[in-house]
Scaffold this motif. Structure first.
Motif, mmCIF file in Angstrom:
data_model
loop_
_atom_site.group_PDB
_atom_site.id
_atom_site.type_symbol
_atom_site.label_atom_id
_atom_site.label_comp_id
_atom_site.label_asym_id
_atom_site.label_seq_id
_atom_site.Cartn_x
_atom_site.Cartn_y
_atom_site.Cartn_z
ATOM 1 N N TYR A 38 41.231 -27.003 -55.372
ATOM 2 C CA TYR A 38 41.595 -26.710 -53.984
ATOM 3 C C TYR A 38 42.007 -27.992 -53.255
ATOM 4 O O TYR A 38 43.015 -28.018 -52.537
ATOM 5 C CB TYR A 38 40.420 -26.057 -53.258
ATOM 6 N N ASP A 39 41.231 -29.057 -53.432
ATOM 7 C CA ASP A 39 41.543 -30.315 -52.750
ATOM 8 C C ASP A 39 42.881 -30.890 -53.201
ATOM 9 O O ASP A 39 43.634 -31.449 -52.398
ATOM 10 C CB ASP A 39 40.426 -31.337 -52.998
ATOM 11 N N ILE A 40 43.193 -30.760 -54.499
ATOM 12 C CA ILE A 40 44.492 -31.219 -54.983
ATOM 13 C C ILE A 40 45.603 -30.392 -54.330
ATOM 14 O O ILE A 40 46.641 -30.931 -53.921
ATOM 15 C CB ILE A 40 44.563 -31.118 -56.518
ATOM 16 N N ALA A 79 55.295 -25.698 -53.988
ATOM 17 C CA ALA A 79 55.134 -25.048 -55.291
ATOM 18 C C ALA A 79 53.899 -25.598 -56.014
ATOM 19 O O ALA A 79 53.112 -24.838 -56.603
ATOM 20 C CB ALA A 79 56.381 -25.249 -56.141
ATOM 21 N N GLN A 80 53.701 -26.914 -55.963
ATOM 22 C CA GLN A 80 52.516 -27.511 -56.563
ATOM 23 C C GLN A 80 51.256 -27.083 -55.814
ATOM 24 O O GLN A 80 50.223 -26.790 -56.428
ATOM 25 C CB GLN A 80 52.629 -29.039 -56.566
ATOM 26 N N PHE A 88 49.997 -29.855 -50.298
ATOM 27 C CA PHE A 88 50.437 -29.098 -49.121
ATOM 28 C C PHE A 88 50.768 -30.039 -47.960
ATOM 29 O O PHE A 88 51.756 -29.857 -47.254
ATOM 30 C CB PHE A 88 49.346 -28.105 -48.702
ATOM 31 N N PHE A 89 49.928 -31.055 -47.778
ATOM 32 C CA PHE A 89 50.122 -31.976 -46.649
ATOM 33 C C PHE A 89 50.877 -33.252 -47.046
ATOM 34 O O PHE A 89 51.180 -34.079 -46.179
ATOM 35 C CB PHE A 89 48.775 -32.349 -46.037
ATOM 36 N N GLY A 90 51.138 -33.423 -48.337
ATOM 37 C CA GLY A 90 51.832 -34.627 -48.774
ATOM 38 C C GLY A 90 51.002 -35.878 -48.634
ATOM 39 O O GLY A 90 51.492 -36.917 -48.185
ATOM 40 N N GLN A 91 49.737 -35.810 -49.050
ATOM 41 C CA GLN A 91 48.827 -36.950 -48.938
ATOM 42 C C GLN A 91 48.701 -37.644 -50.291
ATOM 43 O O GLN A 91 48.067 -37.140 -51.205
ATOM 44 C CB GLN A 91 47.457 -36.484 -48.449
ATOM 45 N N ASN A 151 45.297 -19.867 -47.825
ATOM 46 C CA ASN A 151 46.382 -20.846 -47.876
ATOM 47 C C ASN A 151 47.578 -20.337 -48.677
ATOM 48 O O ASN A 151 48.740 -20.601 -48.331
ATOM 49 C CB ASN A 151 45.884 -22.166 -48.464
ATOM 50 N N ILE A 152 47.302 -19.610 -49.770
ATOM 51 C CA ILE A 152 48.395 -19.015 -50.548
ATOM 52 C C ILE A 152 49.161 -18.020 -49.673
ATOM 53 O O ILE A 152 50.403 -18.011 -49.655
ATOM 54 C CB ILE A 152 47.843 -18.335 -51.814
ATOM 55 N N GLY A 153 48.405 -17.177 -48.955
ATOM 56 C CA GLY A 153 49.049 -16.241 -48.045
ATOM 57 C C GLY A 153 49.866 -16.945 -46.987
ATOM 58 O O GLY A 153 50.978 -16.516 -46.634
ATOM 59 N N ASP A 154 49.348 -18.053 -46.494
ATOM 60 C CA ASP A 154 50.039 -18.827 -45.461
ATOM 61 C C ASP A 154 51.353 -19.407 -45.995
ATOM 62 O O ASP A 154 52.385 -19.397 -45.310
ATOM 63 C CB ASP A 154 49.110 -19.950 -44.984
#
Length: 565
Positions: free
Chosen positions: A428-430, A445-446, A435-438, A479-482
């Motif tokens: 989840y953290d990955i 997609a990733q 998602f945020f580009g951190q 988050n997937i739904g989002d």
């Protein structure tokens, strides 16, 4: 969460005496004037080191820490440690087979090279034993586990020679002991093929320990290809001779549904048979089933009773689980000091879960000030043993820059290690980082891939009644739904998929998912516009505590009332 988070500054001009067990060697590493040296002490010897410096920790048992800086002073002599914290005296007794002293900051380290525990004697008088391994169940993050198996009871080179002579005459116990020696590499070089050969010869003569070993090997896929049918066959042969470890392991197969239909009642039956013979793992597993309410109504008093029986035999998982009960106040009054005591006992002999839990106490400041540096040190001890929870926690410290400079690269490195071991929290953290580009390029997609993996790896029940912020699956599903709702580079907008994932998160009790489903019905996004259904979902979100839903409930009620007049 220790009682005090500051490092001791006392100067200790004491002699540290290391008494070497009769059958073991001890490797001592010491640092003086920046120069690091290592010597090995001979079996049965006694050596004394004069040490003056700052105390960080003292350990009894395999060189791991039993008592950290809550101690005001300590004295080490022979097999015992006497310590004091805030005026209260404590005494830690150590069996000669487990004594080891660690003093860091100076430093002297004494670690055992070998180990020897009492075991049942075979016909030729040698020590015997079977395979041990650990498996976790639902409350992994809380440090609760289920273990099954027997202890490693190694033999020395002289015993190997005696076993080889006896095995030549067809002695089944000697054949088994040779298998164990080759398996663990005690007295001979580790050799899996030879271990399997001798176990099979012993089992052919119905030697119960060998049958239990073969069952465990097929159960876990160790040396041989995993085969639950073969595991069941060998376990059943062993339990026909009342072999307690096989009884316990057979219970585990029924608990987890490996090769058989999952049946908690049957699992408990086999655990109780094992426990009736004093098998510590059987006692532990009964405690865990009561603790987690698996096949039985949750009963913390019963859980603690069985854990204490197992802990009395030195089972570190039971010790750690008792610590969790005191940490969380489950069936007992919450006591951080008592929790630390139990975690310390388990960590003293290298229990990775206990080490992780001590790190968690430091990180969250439970019973003591926050100390991220010490949290990291304990997490790393646990992570070094491939504990996925600890690896995730190390990654989180680097991600947040707590106790260390923030490093997304190191965070990702640790999280990937944990995710490779099916840590849903790490996956989840990955996903969040992509998602945020951190630390990585933003990549929906990733992110989608890792969030979906987190859901697949989360083995907790899918029917959670009350949403928790720490619920990995519900957050990942949301988050997937989002992602599907808004779309983005590499992931086209898909309202149907968005609704499906949001409904999964809502089924776990997540109020924000309820709210977003309501929005879709209100606006007709991927579904037919339906104010009545939208109102239902807004009401559910409001009932579950989502503050923004109450206004929408009022607005839609007014709209529907107007439409009915």
């Amino acid at each position: 969460m220790l009682q005090r988070g500051v490092r001791l500054q006392e100067v200790l001009p004491d002699d540290v005496q290391v008494v070497v067990p009769a059958h073991d060697s001890i490797s001592v590493t010491y640092t003086k004037s920046g120069s690091r040296s290592t010597i090995t002490l001979n079996p049965g010897s006694t050596d004394t080191f004069h040490y003056t410096g700052m105390l960080e920790s003292v350990a009894v048992g395999a060189g791991k820490t039993t008592a950290d800086d809550p101690l005001d002073f300590y004295r080490v002599s022979g097999h015992g440690v006497v310590a004091a914290a805030h005026g209260t005296m404590y005494s830690f007794e150590a069996d000669p087979t487990t004594v080891a002293i660690v003093v860091t900051g100076g430093s002297i380290q004494a670690r055992r090279v070998g180990s020897r525990t009492a075991g049942s004697a075979g016909q030729s008088g040698q020590e015997t034993g079977t395979l041990g391994f650990t498996e976790r169940v639902d409350a992994v993050a809380a440090g609760k586990t289920v273990s099954y198996g027997l202890s490693d009871r190694p033999s020395d080179s002289a015993q190997v020679q005696a076993d080889q002579a006896a095995a030549g005459t067809g002695n089944a116990d000697a054949e088994f002991n040779l298998g164990a020696s080759y398996y663990f590499g005690h007295g001979v070089s580790e050799d899996d093929a030879s271990a399997l050969h001798w176990f099979q010869l012993a089992a052919a003569q119905h030697q119960a320990d060998a049958e239990a070993y073969l069952g465990a090997m097929y159960d876990t896929g160790d040396i041989v290809s995993q085969d639950y049918t073969q595991a069941l066959r060998w376990y059943r042969l062993a339990v026909a001779q009342s072999e307690s470890a096989a009884e316990n392991n057979l219970g585990a197969m029924y608990q987890f549904g490996r090769g058989v239909t999952k049946n908690y009642e049957t699992a408990m039956y086999w655990y109780r048979l094992a426990a009736a013979q004093g098998d510590a793992c059987g006692e532990l597993n009964i405690g865990a089933m009561y603790d987690l309410g698996i096949g039985e109504s949750a009963d913390y008093a019963q859980a603690r009773h069985w854990y204490q029986l197992a802990a009395a035999q030195g089972n570190t998982t039971a010790e750690s689980n008792i610590g969790v009960m005191y940490l969380q106040g489950q069936g007992v009054s919450r006591s951080y000091a008592t929790a630390l005591h139990w975690f310390g006992l388990a960590a003293a002999v290298g229990d990775a879960i206990a080490e992780n839990n001590i790190g968690s106490m430091y990180e969250h400041g439970e019973g003591m000030p926050h100390n991220y540096a010490k949290a990291l040190r304990w997490y790393e001890l646990s992570a070094a043993q491939s504990d996925d929870v600890a690896q995730t926690n190390v990654g989180a410290l680097y991600y947040n820059g707590r106790g260390v400079p923030r490093s997304y690269a190191l965070a990702l490195q640790w999280l990937r290690r944990a995710a490779a071991q099916e840590s849903s929290a790490a996956s989840y953290d990955i996903g969040d980082m992509y998602f945020f580009g951190q630390g990585v390029p933003k990549d929906y997609a990733q992110a989608l891939h890792w969030f979906q993996l987190a859901v697949a790896q989360d083995h907790t029940t899918s029917s959670v009644a009350v949403f928790s912020v720490g619920s990995v699956s519900s957050m990942a599903e949301y988050n997937i739904g989002d992602i599907y709702y808004f779309g983005g580079p590499g992931v086209p907008r898909d309202y149907a998929k968005a609704l499906g994932w949001l409904q999964r998160a809502a089924a776990r009790g997540m109020p924000l998912a309820d709210y977003n489903i309501a929005v879709m019905y209100e606006n007709g996004q991927g579904v037919r516009k339906d104010y009545a259904r939208a109102l239902h979902w807004y009401q559910l979100a409001a009932a579950r505590g989502y503050s923004g839903a109450a206004v929408k409930v009022q607005q839609l009620q007014q709209l529907l009332n107007k439409g009915s007049t």
